[in-house]
Design a protein around this motif. Structure first.
Motif, short mmCIF file in Angstrom:
data_model
loop_
_atom_site.label_atom_id
_atom_site.label_comp_id
_atom_site.label_asym_id
_atom_site.label_seq_id
_atom_site.Cartn_x
_atom_site.Cartn_y
_atom_site.Cartn_z
N LYS A 114 31.87 45.62 29.04
CA LYS A 114 32.38 45.00 27.83
C LYS A 114 33.40 43.92 28.17
N MET A 115 34.31 44.22 29.12
CA MET A 115 35.32 43.25 29.53
C MET A 115 34.67 42.03 30.16
N LYS A 116 33.66 42.25 30.99
CA LYS A 116 32.96 41.13 31.63
C LYS A 116 32.25 40.28 30.59
N ARG A 117 31.62 40.92 29.61
CA ARG A 117 30.91 40.20 28.56
C ARG A 117 31.88 39.35 27.74
N LEU A 118 33.03 39.93 27.38
CA LEU A 118 34.02 39.19 26.60
C LEU A 118 34.60 38.01 27.39
N ALA A 119 34.83 38.22 28.70
CA ALA A 119 35.35 37.14 29.55
C ALA A 119 34.34 36.00 29.66
N ALA A 120 33.06 36.35 29.77
CA ALA A 120 32.02 35.32 29.87
C ALA A 120 31.92 34.53 28.56
N GLU A 121 32.05 35.23 27.42
CA GLU A 121 32.01 34.55 26.13
C GLU A 121 33.19 33.59 25.98
N LYS A 122 34.37 34.03 26.41
CA LYS A 122 35.56 33.18 26.31
C LYS A 122 35.42 31.95 27.22
N LYS A 123 34.89 32.17 28.41
CA LYS A 123 34.71 31.05 29.35
C LYS A 123 33.72 30.03 28.79
N ASP A 163 35.49 28.05 26.09
CA ASP A 163 36.42 27.08 26.66
C ASP A 163 35.66 25.87 27.23
N ALA A 164 34.53 26.12 27.88
CA ALA A 164 33.73 25.03 28.44
C ALA A 164 33.20 24.13 27.33
N ALA A 165 32.79 24.72 26.22
CA ALA A 165 32.30 23.92 25.09
C ALA A 165 33.42 23.08 24.49
N ALA A 166 34.63 23.64 24.44
CA ALA A 166 35.77 22.89 23.91
C ALA A 166 36.13 21.72 24.82
N LYS A 167 36.01 21.92 26.13
CA LYS A 167 36.31 20.84 27.08
C LYS A 167 35.30 19.70 26.96
N LYS A 168 34.04 20.03 26.69
CA LYS A 168 33.02 18.99 26.56
C LYS A 168 33.30 18.12 25.34
N ASP A 169 33.80 18.73 24.29
CA ASP A 169 34.10 17.98 23.07
C ASP A 169 35.31 17.07 23.25
N LYS A 170 36.26 17.48 24.08
CA LYS A 170 37.50 16.72 24.27
C LYS A 170 37.29 15.65 25.35
N PRO A 171 37.59 14.39 25.05
CA PRO A 171 37.41 13.34 26.07
C PRO A 171 38.44 13.50 27.19
#
Length: 170
Positions: A59-68, A71-79
């Protein structure tokens, strides 16, 4: 002995400290519920939160992967930030007879994408010779500092050498 007999007659089992009715076999205790602390549900149940077949570590690994991934999607949106630098250059003339005003005009005539010329002043070197100290703001991805230095040095009629006095990231 008298106390023992008294206890037996009252129905208290001296061996166990519990009373039993005379003549009746001991009744089996009522079936207890699975958990003694069912009355104290604080909303923290390991079995209720996790889906079947998923351990706490999974469960912890799954939640960490979802958060990562989020975060990666948010970085793509931000120039990406534009990296800039303030650079101060010392430009030395060939001799004391070099026209410093013409040298400054020739230096400022150098055009590059991401290059902005700033203030300039004449600084005394010694024996009446002055050098041109000029500041500039460059965008690091567009302007190579050594390319700029080479472009200034190509002004062979005016420039003997170019020194970088300071280079500060903004």
């Amino acid at each position: 002995l008298r106390g023992f007999l008294l206890l037996q007659s009252s129905g208290i089992n001296a061996e166990y400290g519990a009373s039993k009715p005379a003549g009746k076999p001991a009744a089996k205790p009522a079936k207890k519920e699975e958990s003694d602390d069912d009355d104290f549900d604080f909303g923290e149940s390991d079995e209720d939160d996790a889906p079947k077949g998923e351990s706490e570590m999974q469960k912890m690994k799954r939640l960490a992967a979802e958060k990562k991934a989020a975060d990666a999607a948010a970085k793509k949106d931000k120039p990406a930030p534009v990296l800039k630098s303030n650079v101060v250059l010392d430009i030395k003339p060939w001799d004391d007879e070099t026209d410093l005003q013409a040298m400054e005009k020739a230096v400022r005539a150098i055009k590059m994408d991401g290059l902005t010329w700033g203030d300039s002043k004449l600084v005394e070197i010694g024996f009446g010779i002055k050098k041109l100290r000029i500041s500039t703001c460059i965008i690091d991805e567009l302007v190579g500092l050594y390319d700029l230095e080479d472009n200034i040095t190509e002004l062979e009629d005016y420039v003997q050498s170019v020194d970088i006095v300071s280079h500060n990231k903004i």
